[in-house]
Scaffold this motif. Structure first.
Motif, PDB file in Angstrom:
ATOM      1  N   UNK A  46       0.846  -1.189   0.000  1.00  0.00           N
ATOM      2  CA  UNK A  46       0.000   0.000   0.000  1.00  0.00           C
ATOM      3  C   UNK A  46       0.884   1.242   0.000  1.00  0.00           C
ATOM      4  N   UNK A  47       0.256   2.406  -0.016  1.00  0.00           N
ATOM      5  CA  UNK A  47       0.972   3.671  -0.076  1.00  0.00           C
ATOM      6  C   UNK A  47       1.986   3.803   1.059  1.00  0.00           C
ATOM      7  N   UNK A  48       3.219   4.191   0.710  1.00  0.00           N
ATOM      8  CA  UNK A  48       4.332   4.447   1.616  1.00  0.00           C
ATOM      9  C   UNK A  48       4.868   3.190   2.301  1.00  0.00           C
ATOM     10  N   UNK A  49       4.453   2.018   1.856  1.00  0.00           N
ATOM     11  CA  UNK A  49       5.064   0.782   2.367  1.00  0.00           C
ATOM     12  C   UNK A  49       6.488   0.650   1.836  1.00  0.00           C
ATOM     13  N   UNK A  50       7.314  -0.058   2.609  1.00  0.00           N
ATOM     14  CA  UNK A  50       8.652  -0.448   2.160  1.00  0.00           C
ATOM     15  C   UNK A  50       8.762  -1.950   2.328  1.00  0.00           C
ATOM     16  N   UNK A  51       9.043  -2.641   1.244  1.00  0.00           N
ATOM     17  CA  UNK A  51       9.146  -4.094   1.274  1.00  0.00           C
ATOM     18  C   UNK A  51      10.530  -4.503   1.773  1.00  0.00           C
ATOM     19  N   UNK A  52      10.570  -5.298   2.852  1.00  0.00           N
ATOM     20  CA  UNK A  52      11.831  -5.779   3.427  1.00  0.00           C
ATOM     21  C   UNK A  52      11.862  -7.293   3.268  1.00  0.00           C
ATOM     22  N   UNK A  53      12.862  -7.782   2.534  1.00  0.00           N
ATOM     23  CA  UNK A  53      12.862  -9.173   2.077  1.00  0.00           C
ATOM     24  C   UNK A  53      14.112  -9.907   2.563  1.00  0.00           C
ATOM     25  N   UNK A  54      13.896 -11.018   3.256  1.00  0.00           N
ATOM     26  CA  UNK A  54      14.984 -11.943   3.546  1.00  0.00           C
ATOM     27  C   UNK A  54      15.004 -12.999   2.449  1.00  0.00           C
ATOM     28  N   UNK A  55      15.874 -12.794   1.462  1.00  0.00           N
ATOM     29  CA  UNK A  55      16.028 -13.728   0.345  1.00  0.00           C
ATOM     30  C   UNK A  55      17.271 -14.589   0.569  1.00  0.00           C
ATOM     31  N   UNK A  56      17.646 -14.764   1.821  1.00  0.00           N
ATOM     32  CA  UNK A  56      18.761 -15.585   2.308  1.00  0.00           C
ATOM     33  C   UNK A  56      20.043 -15.381   1.498  1.00  0.00           C
ATOM     34  N   UNK A  57      20.251 -14.112   1.095  1.00  0.00           N
ATOM     35  CA  UNK A  57      21.460 -13.698   0.372  1.00  0.00           C
ATOM     36  C   UNK A  57      21.637 -14.436  -0.950  1.00  0.00           C
ATOM     37  N   UNK A  58      20.542 -14.839  -1.560  1.00  0.00           N
ATOM     38  CA  UNK A  58      20.604 -15.531  -2.841  1.00  0.00           C
ATOM     39  C   UNK A  58      20.650 -14.496  -3.960  1.00  0.00           C
ATOM     40  N   UNK A  59      21.655 -14.588  -4.818  1.00  0.00           N
ATOM     41  CA  UNK A  59      21.800 -13.647  -5.927  1.00  0.00           C
ATOM     42  C   UNK A  59      21.617 -14.369  -7.262  1.00  0.00           C
ATOM     43  N   UNK A  60      22.368 -15.439  -7.503  1.00  0.00           N
ATOM     44  CA  UNK A  60      22.144 -16.251  -8.696  1.00  0.00           C
ATOM     45  C   UNK A  60      20.791 -16.939  -8.570  1.00  0.00           C
ATOM     46  N   UNK A  61      19.902 -16.665  -9.507  1.00  0.00           N
ATOM     47  CA  UNK A  61      18.516 -17.132  -9.458  1.00  0.00           C
ATOM     48  C   UNK A  61      17.802 -16.686  -8.170  1.00  0.00           C
ATOM     49  N   UNK A  62      18.288 -15.578  -7.624  1.00  0.00           N
ATOM     50  CA  UNK A  62      17.642 -14.997  -6.445  1.00  0.00           C
ATOM     51  C   UNK A  62      17.294 -13.542  -6.667  1.00  0.00           C
ATOM     52  N   UNK A  63      17.043 -13.175  -7.922  1.00  0.00           N
ATOM     53  CA  UNK A  63      16.796 -11.778  -8.308  1.00  0.00           C
ATOM     54  C   UNK A  63      15.334 -11.417  -8.025  1.00  0.00           C
ATOM     55  N   UNK A  64      15.118 -10.850  -6.862  1.00  0.00           N
ATOM     56  CA  UNK A  64      13.756 -10.664  -6.345  1.00  0.00           C
ATOM     57  C   UNK A  64      12.935  -9.697  -7.171  1.00  0.00           C
ATOM     58  N   UNK A  65      13.571  -8.630  -7.655  1.00  0.00           N
ATOM     59  CA  UNK A  65      12.861  -7.666  -8.507  1.00  0.00           C
ATOM     60  C   UNK A  65      13.706  -7.338  -9.728  1.00  0.00           C
ATOM     61  N   UNK A  66      13.033  -6.891 -10.766  1.00  0.00           N
ATOM     62  CA  UNK A  66      13.649  -6.334 -11.961  1.00  0.00           C
ATOM     63  C   UNK A  66      12.835  -5.131 -12.398  1.00  0.00           C
ATOM     64  N   UNK A  67      12.781  -4.876 -13.669  1.00  0.00           N
ATOM     65  CA  UNK A  67      12.060  -3.704 -14.159  1.00  0.00           C
ATOM     66  C   UNK A  67      10.569  -3.762 -13.893  1.00  0.00           C
ATOM     67  N   UNK A  68       9.937  -4.907 -14.147  1.00  0.00           N
ATOM     68  CA  UNK A  68       8.487  -5.014 -13.976  1.00  0.00           C
ATOM     69  C   UNK A  68       8.062  -4.857 -12.519  1.00  0.00           C
ATOM     70  N   UNK A  69       8.715  -5.599 -11.624  1.00  0.00           N
ATOM     71  CA  UNK A  69       8.280  -5.578 -10.226  1.00  0.00           C
ATOM     72  C   UNK A  69       8.676  -4.278  -9.523  1.00  0.00           C
ATOM     73  N   UNK A  70       9.759  -3.642  -9.955  1.00  0.00           N
ATOM     74  CA  UNK A  70      10.074  -2.314  -9.421  1.00  0.00           C
ATOM     75  C   UNK A  70       9.004  -1.314  -9.841  1.00  0.00           C
TER      76      UNK A  70
END
Length: 237
Positions: A46-70
């Motif tokens: 919702x408005x003014x929310x900030x999403x805080x994500x524990x993606x367990x430090x996964x980077x390779x195949x752990x790309x939580x957002x890109x252009x669409x989701x941003x």
């Protein structure tokens, strides 16, 4: 550099496991969620929310957002953003999304894969060992060029007032150092003398730059100046 301020919405993820993933996905469908587990929490913003994500430090195949989701985060939150203990992709597209600040651990071209959601709006941990931080849903997220803070709501007023006092003291301190009125050692002390506080208060009262800080109460600082601060190790040297 855009500052990030908003209310934390949290999500925790882990490596996938087939039996758990099937149950998780069925539960999500029953709740009306569609798409992948990273999209579910974004759809709830919702408005003014900030999403805080524990993606367990996964980077390779752990790309939580890109252009669409941003872009989706921008549409949902207005001026919010996200803090991701994991990866992102499509950074050139992300940079074109206005008024969204994203903190992340790394960049990789791979799409997100092989992960599952453990919880939404639950406590999450970002970091490892002694450097880890805990964020609870509803915390105030503050991000700047120096990093990110998670502020419990009941401490918000104290933190804001403390930050304003630090700004006022820095502004005054730079002025005094420039004039050779005080040394850097004096300015850097945790507890200032009564003389320094008197000059600070007068500076705030008379200098146009001090106008935003004229509502601050310095009685606690005067009390420490008169009776000592047991936590000020510099003054005991």
């Amino acid at each position: 550099y855009k500052k990030l301020v908003g209310r934390a919405v949290t999500a925790m993820y882990a490596p996938t496991r087939p039996d758990y993933y099937e149950d998780m996905a069925a539960n999500a469908r029953a709740r009306g969620y569609s798409g992948t587990p990273n999209q579910w929490v974004i759809d709830s913003l919702q408005n003014r929310d900030v999403l805080v994500v524990d993606m367990y430090d996964k980077i390779y195949k752990g790309t939580f957002v890109g252009g669409n989701l941003t872009t989706a985060i921008k549409q949902k939150t207005g001026t919010g953003g996200t803090v991701i203990w994991g990866g992102i992709r499509d950074i050139e597209q992300m940079k074109k999304v206005p008024d969204v600040q994203v903190y992340y651990r790394g960049i990789d071209p791979t799409p997100i894969r092989d992960f599952c959601m453990l919880g939404m709006n639950c406590p999450v941990r970002l970091g490892d060992g002694r450097d880890a931080a805990i964020c609870l849903p509803g915390d105030i997220v503050y991000g700047c060029s120096g990093g990110v803070l998670f502020i419990p709501p009941h401490l918000a007023v104290e933190v804001v007032n403390g930050g304003a006092k630090t700004q006022a003291k820095d502004m005054f301190g730079f002025e005094m150092i420039t004039r050779n009125r005080f040394t850097t050692a004096q300015i850097d002390k945790n507890t200032w003398s009564k003389e320094m506080l008197d000059l600070l208060v007068d500076f705030i009262r008379t200098d146009p730059r001090g106008e935003p800080y004229r509502v601050l109460d310095w009685s606690h600082e005067y009390d420490l100046a008169c009776h000592g601060d047991p936590t000020d190790t510099q003054s005991a040297l």
